[in-house]
Design an enzyme around this catalytic site. Sequence first.
Site, PDB file in Angstrom:
ATOM      1  CB  SER A  28      25.626  37.901  15.487  1.00 19.22           C
ATOM      2  OG  SER A  28      25.247  36.786  14.886  1.00 19.22           O
ATOM      3  CD  GLN A  29      25.408  34.129  19.452  1.00 16.54           C
ATOM      4  OE1 GLN A  29      24.584  34.004  20.527  1.00 16.54           O
ATOM      5  NE2 GLN A  29      25.630  33.414  18.451  1.00 16.54           N
ATOM      6  CB  SER A  52      24.778  51.946  20.050  1.00 18.14           C
ATOM      7  OG  SER A  52      24.640  50.760  19.370  1.00 18.14           O
ATOM      8  CD  GLN A  87      33.001  40.214  25.578  1.00 17.91           C
ATOM      9  OE1 GLN A  87      33.751  39.410  26.437  1.00 17.91           O
ATOM     10  NE2 GLN A  87      32.326  39.695  24.632  1.00 17.91           N
ATOM     11  CG  HIS A 109      34.073  33.437  22.441  1.00 17.30           C
ATOM     12  ND1 HIS A 109      34.412  32.067  22.499  1.00 17.30           N
ATOM     13  CD2 HIS A 109      35.054  34.182  21.880  1.00 17.30           C
ATOM     14  CE1 HIS A 109      35.469  32.015  21.915  1.00 17.30           C
ATOM     15  NE2 HIS A 109      35.972  33.108  21.511  1.00 17.30           N
ATOM     16  N   GLY A 135      24.532  33.940  15.657  1.00 19.44           N
ATOM     17  CA  GLY A 135      23.171  34.358  16.219  1.00 19.44           C
ATOM     18  C   GLY A 135      21.816  34.418  15.650  1.00 19.44           C
ATOM     19  CD  GLU A 196      36.074  31.801  15.750  1.00 24.23           C
ATOM     20  OE1 GLU A 196      34.842  31.490  16.223  1.00 24.23           O
ATOM     21  OE2 GLU A 196      36.796  32.642  16.676  1.00 24.23           O
TER      22      GLU A 196
END
EC number: 1.1.1.86
Length: 337
Positions: A28-29, A52, A87, A109, A135, A196
């Site tokens: 998305s981002q 991927s 991450q 973020h 995003g 959120e």
Amino acid sequence: MAVEIFYDDDADLSIIQGRKVAVIGYGSQGHAHSLSLRDSGVDVRIGLPEGSKSRAKAEEQGLRVLTPAEASAEADLIMILAPDTKQRFIYEQDIAPNLKDGDALFFGHGFNIRYDLIKPPANVDVAMVAPKGPGHLVRRQFVDGKGVPALIAVEQDASGNAQALALSYAAAIGGARAGVIKTTFTEETETDLFGEQAVLCGGASALVQTGFEVLTEAGYAPEIAYFEVLHELKLIVDLMYEGGIARQRYSISDTAEYGDLTRGPRVISPAVKEEMKKILGEIQDGTFAREWVAEDEAGRPNFTKLEEQGNQHPIEATGKKLRDLMSWVDRPITETA
Ligand SMILES: NC(=O)C1=CN([C@@H]2O[C@H](COP(=O)(O)OP(=O)(O)OC[C@H]3O[C@@H](n4cnc5c(N)ncnc54)[C@H](OP(=O)(O)O)[C@@H]3O)[C@@H](O)[C@H]2O)C=CC1
Ligand SMILES: CC[C@](O)(C(C)=O)C(=O)O
Ligand SMILES: [Mg+2]
Ligand SMILES: [Mg+2]
């Protein structure tokens, strides 16, 4: 506390145009940042593992795709836009071994820095550019000549220039058209998670589903319930977006406004506010982060079960049938990006 808001005139685009940027992840981002950076004249490469499913999407857009380690080695600014729970592994395995003096490590973020899951070395800038929107809309607004507001933060300023670099990056993805606010990793993480969970996603989804249930359980047609509590919500929120709650109240009938003023606080009662405060407390003391990291490590059993329950909620089938008859409603983002 007064905040400083930056716009395009405050940003120097040439700073980011002078860097080699690696965007790790193309979801998305990731797709929004990469495409808009490229359109702003920035040298971008994408880091994705072999195999991927995002690789084909990035390549179709003409972007150069490397492995995360190769992209990190080649770049001098690495923006991590992979899932928050992944991450720290990507950082340890692919990014940390390739960090050089003067590099910049960027986040969309603050989760991994705020909860100490990633601990970067002292010789790199650590900063954040966090758009305040999904995003796909970050990209759509950029293409339309508009922008989604963004937050920037600097955790570590090894170069002495990290804020200008973050502002330049934010401008390149359209954020400074709408306004860029300087914050901290802690403030961004805690407010984003609260927003959120309590309002934007958790609160709004539960409000809509519960309203739909109350109407249909009372015997009203599901189609009417759908239009009433979901479809029209966008039109009401559009008015809030344009002119705040006061603008929304100006446009609706006096009858609706009286119902709003007297019944709204009964729905979002003091007990709901107390629950929101508890949710914020769990974010601030790390309870939510620990729970989410453990849930992900366990293979997301609860996440998967709850997501499936949501997909099976009767409002979804009613909505799909009605949206299929409305040609002007944008197709689901999953089918278009
Ligand atoms: N979604 C949003 O709009 C917002 C997100 N953010 C933040 O942005 C970050 C990214 O979130 P989001 O865009 O939702 O993520 P998505 O889940 O949409 O996309 C994640 C991307 O990362 C890739 N990926 C998965 N594993 C790896 C890996 N080991 N190495 C490299 N890439 C990998 C995925 O590829 P594959 O296709 O193979 O799975 C996918 O392309 C998060 O920090 C999030 O909090 C901030 C603001 C809003
Ligand atoms: C509201 C959800 C969000 O914080 C966002 C789109 O800004 C996210 O993490 O996806
Ligand atoms: Mg957010
Ligand atoms: Mg978020």
